[in-house]
Design an enzyme around this catalytic site. Structure first.
Site, short mmCIF file in Angstrom:
data_model
loop_
_atom_site.label_atom_id
_atom_site.label_comp_id
_atom_site.label_asym_id
_atom_site.label_seq_id
_atom_site.Cartn_x
_atom_site.Cartn_y
_atom_site.Cartn_z
N GLU A 271 0.80 -1.24 0.00
CA GLU A 271 0.00 0.00 0.00
C GLU A 271 0.83 1.29 0.00
N TYR B 272 3.38 2.02 2.04
CA TYR B 272 3.92 2.41 3.35
C TYR B 272 5.44 2.17 3.39
N ARG C 84 2.31 -8.86 4.18
CA ARG C 84 1.42 -8.25 3.17
C ARG C 84 2.29 -7.73 2.05
N HIS D 194 -1.71 3.80 -1.72
CA HIS D 194 -2.78 4.76 -1.38
C HIS D 194 -2.81 5.93 -2.35
N GLN E 50 -18.75 4.64 3.11
CA GLN E 50 -19.28 5.83 3.76
C GLN E 50 -19.11 5.86 5.29
P1 FAD Z 1 -36.76 6.98 1.37
O1 FAD Z 1 -35.69 6.08 0.87
O2 FAD Z 1 -37.12 8.14 0.55
O3 FAD Z 1 -38.03 6.11 1.69
C1 FAD Z 1 -39.28 6.65 2.02
C2 FAD Z 1 -40.36 5.64 1.73
O4 FAD Z 1 -41.58 6.09 2.27
C3 FAD Z 1 -40.61 5.42 0.25
O5 FAD Z 1 -40.51 4.04 -0.07
C4 FAD Z 1 -42.01 5.96 0.02
O6 FAD Z 1 -42.72 5.23 -0.97
C5 FAD Z 1 -42.62 5.77 1.38
N1 FAD Z 1 -43.75 6.67 1.67
C6 FAD Z 1 -43.79 8.03 1.54
N2 FAD Z 1 -44.99 8.49 1.94
C7 FAD Z 1 -45.70 7.43 2.33
C8 FAD Z 1 -47.01 7.26 2.87
N3 FAD Z 1 -47.81 8.29 3.12
N4 FAD Z 1 -47.44 6.03 3.14
C9 FAD Z 1 -46.66 4.95 2.92
N5 FAD Z 1 -45.42 5.05 2.43
C10 FAD Z 1 -44.95 6.27 2.15
N6 FAD Z 1 -27.39 7.33 0.05
C11 FAD Z 1 -26.23 6.88 0.46
O7 FAD Z 1 -25.98 6.85 1.65
N7 FAD Z 1 -25.30 6.42 -0.43
C12 FAD Z 1 -25.52 6.42 -1.74
O8 FAD Z 1 -24.65 6.02 -2.51
C13 FAD Z 1 -26.75 6.88 -2.21
N8 FAD Z 1 -27.04 6.90 -3.52
C14 FAD Z 1 -28.22 7.38 -3.94
C15 FAD Z 1 -28.50 7.40 -5.30
C16 FAD Z 1 -29.71 7.88 -5.76
C17 FAD Z 1 -29.97 7.91 -7.23
C18 FAD Z 1 -30.68 8.33 -4.83
C19 FAD Z 1 -32.01 8.84 -5.31
C20 FAD Z 1 -30.42 8.31 -3.49
C21 FAD Z 1 -29.19 7.85 -3.04
N9 FAD Z 1 -28.88 7.84 -1.68
C22 FAD Z 1 -27.69 7.36 -1.27
C23 FAD Z 1 -29.76 8.43 -0.68
C24 FAD Z 1 -30.51 7.37 0.12
O9 FAD Z 1 -31.15 6.48 -0.75
C25 FAD Z 1 -31.47 8.07 1.05
O10 FAD Z 1 -30.77 8.86 1.95
C26 FAD Z 1 -32.32 7.08 1.82
O11 FAD Z 1 -33.06 6.28 0.95
C27 FAD Z 1 -33.28 7.81 2.76
O12 FAD Z 1 -34.03 6.86 3.43
P2 FAD Z 1 -35.48 7.13 4.01
O13 FAD Z 1 -35.92 5.83 4.53
O14 FAD Z 1 -35.43 8.28 4.93
O15 FAD Z 1 -36.36 7.62 2.80
P1 NAP Z 2 -27.38 17.51 -2.31
O1 NAP Z 2 -26.18 16.70 -2.11
O2 NAP Z 2 -27.82 18.43 -1.24
O3 NAP Z 2 -27.17 18.32 -3.66
C1 NAP Z 2 -28.10 19.21 -4.16
C2 NAP Z 2 -27.49 20.01 -5.30
O4 NAP Z 2 -28.44 20.92 -5.76
C3 NAP Z 2 -26.27 20.80 -4.94
O5 NAP Z 2 -25.38 20.76 -6.05
C4 NAP Z 2 -26.78 22.23 -4.75
O6 NAP Z 2 -25.62 22.94 -5.03
C5 NAP Z 2 -27.97 22.27 -5.70
N1 NAP Z 2 -29.10 23.07 -5.25
C6 NAP Z 2 -29.65 23.14 -4.02
N2 NAP Z 2 -30.69 23.97 -3.99
C7 NAP Z 2 -30.83 24.45 -5.25
C8 NAP Z 2 -31.73 25.36 -5.86
N3 NAP Z 2 -32.68 25.93 -5.17
N4 NAP Z 2 -31.57 25.62 -7.17
C9 NAP Z 2 -30.60 25.05 -7.88
N5 NAP Z 2 -29.71 24.19 -7.35
C10 NAP Z 2 -29.83 23.89 -6.06
O7 NAP Z 2 -28.64 16.58 -2.59
P2 NAP Z 2 -28.90 15.39 -3.58
O8 NAP Z 2 -27.90 15.34 -4.70
O9 NAP Z 2 -30.33 15.47 -3.90
O10 NAP Z 2 -28.64 14.12 -2.71
C11 NAP Z 2 -29.50 13.85 -1.60
C12 NAP Z 2 -28.74 13.06 -0.59
O11 NAP Z 2 -28.54 11.74 -1.07
C13 NAP Z 2 -27.41 13.68 -0.35
O12 NAP Z 2 -27.39 14.38 0.87
C14 NAP Z 2 -26.46 12.57 -0.41
O13 NAP Z 2 -25.80 12.38 0.84
C15 NAP Z 2 -27.25 11.33 -0.73
N6 NAP Z 2 -26.58 10.66 -1.83
C16 NAP Z 2 -25.34 10.18 -1.63
C17 NAP Z 2 -24.66 9.60 -2.65
C18 NAP Z 2 -23.29 9.03 -2.44
O14 NAP Z 2 -22.66 8.60 -3.40
N7 NAP Z 2 -22.77 8.97 -1.24
C19 NAP Z 2 -25.23 9.52 -3.90
C20 NAP Z 2 -26.49 10.07 -4.10
C21 NAP Z 2 -27.14 10.63 -3.04
P3 NAP Z 2 -25.55 24.48 -5.45
O15 NAP Z 2 -26.39 25.14 -4.40
O16 NAP Z 2 -24.13 24.88 -5.42
O17 NAP Z 2 -26.10 24.53 -6.81
FE1 SF4 Z 3 -17.98 0.16 4.71
FE2 SF4 Z 3 -20.32 -0.86 5.48
FE3 SF4 Z 3 -20.16 0.56 3.23
FE4 SF4 Z 3 -19.11 -1.91 3.42
S1 SF4 Z 3 -21.27 -1.36 3.53
S2 SF4 Z 3 -18.13 -0.14 2.54
S3 SF4 Z 3 -18.35 -1.89 5.49
S4 SF4 Z 3 -19.78 1.31 5.29
#
Ligand code: FAD
Ligand code: NAP
Ligand code: SF4
Length: 676
Positions: free
Chosen positions: A170, A172, A220, A258, A345
């Site tokens: 890695e 080191y 390693r 790294h 993460q």
């Molecule tokens: P949600 O996942 O939004 O779930 C809410 C649920 O509630 C839904 O299934 C909805 O149908 C249900 N619901 C809403 N209203 C009602 C109602 N009245 N009655 C019954 N059911 C209802 N996070 C990461 O940490 N790492 C990532 O790499 C990552 N990648 C992402 C990529 C994409 C494209 C997207 C869109 C999101 C990503 N996220 C990622 C974000 C992550 O998925 C969310 O932070 C997470 O799903 C939030 O969980 P939650 O349970 O709060 O809400």
């Molecule tokens: P986000 O990370 O908060 O990004 C929102 C983007 O929209 C930013 O670029 C912001 O930057 C812009 N924005 C905010 N308000 C705006 C406005 N009024 N008009 C125009 N632009 C605006 O949110 P997200 O991409 O929706 O993701 C949601 C959550 O899912 C995130 O918090 C993230 O942690 C999670 N997620 C994580 C991963 C991952 O790989 N770890 C992947 C997907 C999602 P500017 O204000 O500079 O434009």
């Molecule tokens: Fe790390 Fe858990 Fe994500 Fe695996 S699932 S990479 S152990 S945080």
């Protein structure tokens, strides 16, 4: 066990090391968890490692412990210098031995990667990822560092460790001596390859001499440096053979320094992507060889072993995700394994921000003494509204404890936004989390009501003792002139495939979802995370190993995006700063290689038939695009709570949408259910 009944016969074959036998072929690879750095955290480490030994892993390697004062901030000493530490580490080894496991301590010398000014390396060459230029180690210092490895190993023997892992990869300290990239010395520690590998050979042979024959020494070995000026395959083999002769019992595979700009463990990396490297050396190395990187299911592990790529598999993060991975595989219950999705993460990203590691899919990891999932004394009727990560974690945890849980989701499937995440090329692992939760819901008899949108009225009429609102988020709709234009699309419709997207696209918002949407739209055909040779081509890695370090002189072959894509944000800084610390660079490099245009400092003016009109750093521009996809963040969705006349708990996005991720959602759901 009866191998004929188990689908993983190779995985559960014991490994005879001569003086001791490992009960199966799984090594828990070394992970720095941050617990090593907290004074008095031995009980926590004992609980963490003890639980993994109970979960069936044959051999554990601890996180790296610093070999020398030059790895530590000024004034701090390596732990082996404090005799009081022996008894404390005996707590850890006892916890592992009680469950029939074995444990080695990793001795790590950080060399030029140390994060303070008092650092040493073979030559005074700064690493591209470090702040400080190292001091060139004197011959006297080199002798003292070798002695440090010996003394540390003797400490480990006293503390009842079964052995040590000497970290030689890695990039080191030891690795730095081996390659011309970092070793420009002209004394006996530099120059010829024989001189450059003198350090690892001296360390291994002197440690062996000190500890005797009945002590495991894992070395390693960096089999693929992935940096210019690294080792050739011939050199790696020569070192591997010589290290065994010097006394190593097992050779573990290291992939990539790294500072290499090639992903080696992120979720984009195909499963078992690098076992072909170990396979090229295995037959010629006279000790058992371990392979590693992105091995996260028993099926994959079994395939590697039956192909003969290695004698053992190393899994590190998969055992953070599920301490009982091995026991579940042994009981033929692989569907019950909580799979590591390689997101980094809560593990690696935490280490890079000075927090204790945990796991996105398993918040108990490294918090075993504090986050207990204990049986309830009084069963309650609990409603969980929303089956995204927060609601799923709450539902299965509450049900596991003995509550009667009913889960509702408006969608016709569980998973919430993970159903979008799993469709992003390179995020296919997210399917596994949904598979796992489905299994747990069934195992703990959660009543599941899909396609059921719950209202406040429904809940007011119900007799639930506790109501958990986990309804997630709604996408933010920014206030831009023309936001209702027909070319404007929501990321939800794009990623689900409901919307037809044109050839020229502007994405408003460059957070996690903006980046993922760009990834989704820039791919054509199979994702390289599903195809090892295509992945190696994409990152310029020579699978024949003719190129020095696997990369020297190689050209990356990237399939360009089939669309012209502009990824826009308002902030003036570079894009991707809010992405994961250890993975953000991979997303950025990947999109740049595909030709995605990144614009910061944007002010959105209007959307109309001509496209997106904006100011970029105050200069007017029109992006003549077919579609504008809105990824401008999210807001909580909790209308349900208006008119709800009973107490309720808010979790996940329904609680706070800003900076929401699945790590927080799952953690919050689990912790609530552990107490309710
Ligand atoms: P949600 O996942 O939004 O779930 C809410 C649920 O509630 C839904 O299934 C909805 O149908 C249900 N619901 C809403 N209203 C009602 C109602 N009245 N009655 C019954 N059911 C209802 N996070 C990461 O940490 N790492 C990532 O790499 C990552 N990648 C992402 C990529 C994409 C494209 C997207 C869109 C999101 C990503 N996220 C990622 C974000 C992550 O998925 C969310 O932070 C997470 O799903 C939030 O969980 P939650 O349970 O709060 O809400
Ligand atoms: P986000 O990370 O908060 O990004 C929102 C983007 O929209 C930013 O670029 C912001 O930057 C812009 N924005 C905010 N308000 C705006 C406005 N009024 N008009 C125009 N632009 C605006 O949110 P997200 O991409 O929706 O993701 C949601 C959550 O899912 C995130 O918090 C993230 O942690 C999670 N997620 C994580 C991963 C991952 O790989 N770890 C992947 C997907 C999602 P500017 O204000 O500079 O434009
Ligand atoms: Fe790390 Fe858990 Fe994500 Fe695996 S699932 S990479 S152990 S945080």
């Amino acid at each position: 066990m009866n191998f004929s009944n188990n689908p993983y016969p190779r995985l559960f074959e014991p490994l005879d090391l001569g003086f001791t036998t490992l009960k199966n072929r799984v090594l828990m690879g070394s992970m720095h968890t941050g617990l090593e750095d907290i004074p008095g955290s031995h009980e926590r480490m004992a609980a963490f490692y003890g639980e993994r030994a109970r979960g069936g892993v044959a051999l554990i390697v601890t996180g790296g412990f610093m070999a020398s004062q030059y790895c530590l901030p000024p004034g701090e000493q390596p732990l082996y210098k404090d005799p009081a530490q022996v008894a404390k580490h005996q707590l850890i080894t006892k916890a592992v031995h009680e469950h029939d496991g074995k444990i080695c301590l990793q001795i790590l010398h950080t060399g030029r990667y140390a994060r303070h000014e008092n650092l040493i390396a073979p030559s005074p060459i700064k690493s591209p990822i470090s702040r400080y230029v190292p001091n060139e180690a004197t011959e006297e210092q080199i002798e003292a560092e070798i002695q440090a490895f010996v003394d540390f190993s003797l400490f480990c023997k006293q503390a009842n460790y079964d052995g040590v892992e000497i970290m030689g990869s890695e990039g080191y300290f030891i690795n730095e001596f081996i390659t011309e990239r970092t070793n420009k010395r002209t004394d006996k520690w530099g120059g010829s390859y024989e001189n450059r590998i003198r350090l690892p050979l001296e360390i291994v042979s002197r440690v062996r001499e000190a500890v005797g024959q009945d002590f495991i020494i894992i070395y390693r070995l960096s089999m693929l440096d992935l940096v210019e000026g690294g080792s050739t395959a011939e050199e790696v083999l020569q070192l591997g053979q010589a290290v065994c002769e010097a006394g190593a019992s097992i050779i573990n595979t290291g992939i990539g320094w790294h500072e290499a700009t090639i992903p080696t463990i992120a979720t984009k990396v195909p499963r078992a992507a690098f076992t072909w490297v170990t396979a090229q050396f295995r037959d010629k190395i006279p000790a058992p060889v371990i392979t590693s990187n992105r091995i996260n299911t028993p099926e994959v592990a079994e395939k590697i072993l039956s192909r003969g790529d290695a004698d053992m598999v190393s899994m590190a993060r998969p055992l953070l995700a599920d301490a009982f991975f091995v026991a579940k595989a042994e009981a033929d219950r692989a569907d019950a394994i909580n799979t590591c999705i390689a997101c980094n993460q809560a593990c690696l990203d935490h280490i890079f921000s000075a927090q204790v590691s945990s796991c996105l899919v398993n918040p108990r990891a490294c918090h075993e003494t504090e986050l207990q999932i204990s049986p309830v004394t009084k069963e309650k009727k609990i409603a969980v509204v929303g089956g995204g990560p927060a609601g799923l974690a709450a539902a299965v945890t509450a049900a596991e404890r003995g509550h009667s849980v009913t889960l509702f989701d408006a969608d016709n499937k569980i998973g919430g936004q993970f159903n979008l995440a799993k469709r992003i090329p390179g995020k296919e692992e997210f399917y596994e989390t949904l598979r796992y939760y489905q299994h747990q819901l069934e195992q703990f008899d959660v009543a599941i009501n899909l396609a059921t949108r719950v209202s406040a009225e429904d809940l007011n009429k119900s007799d639930f003792d506790e109501i958990v609102v986990a309804t997630g988020i709604k996408p933010r709709v920014p206030d831009i002139d023309g936001i209702d234009h027909k070319s404007v699309l929501s990321y939800v419709d794009v990623i689900t495939g409901k919307a037809t997207v044109g050839d020229r696209v502007a994405i408003i918002g460059a957070g996690g979802i903006g980046f993922d949407t760009a990834e989704y739209l820039s791919h054509a055909g199979e994702s390289t995370s599903q195809n090892i040779p295509a992945f190696m081509k994409e990152w310029g890695i020579d699978m024949e190993l003719n190129a020095r370090a696997g990369v020297e002189g190689m050209e990356a072959e990237v399939v360009p995006s089939p669309r012209t894509i502009f990824l826009c944000q308002r902030k003036p800084e570079g894009l991707g700063k809010t992405l994961g610390k250890t993975t953000g660079w991979i997303h950025r490099i990947g999109l740049v290689k595909k030709g995605i245009k990144m614009l910061s400092g944007c002010q959105y003016v209007r959307i109309d038939d001509a496209g997106l009109h904006l100011l970029v750093n105050n200069e007017p521009r029109t992006l003549a695009v077919d579609n504008v996809v809105i990824c401008a963040g999210q807001e909580p969705l909790r209308e349900l709570t208006e008119g709800l006349n009973k107490p309720f708990h808010l979790i996940g996005g329904a609680d706070i949408a800003a900076e929401l991720d699945a790590k927080r959602a799952i953690d919050q759901g689990t912790r609530l259910a552990a107490e309710v």
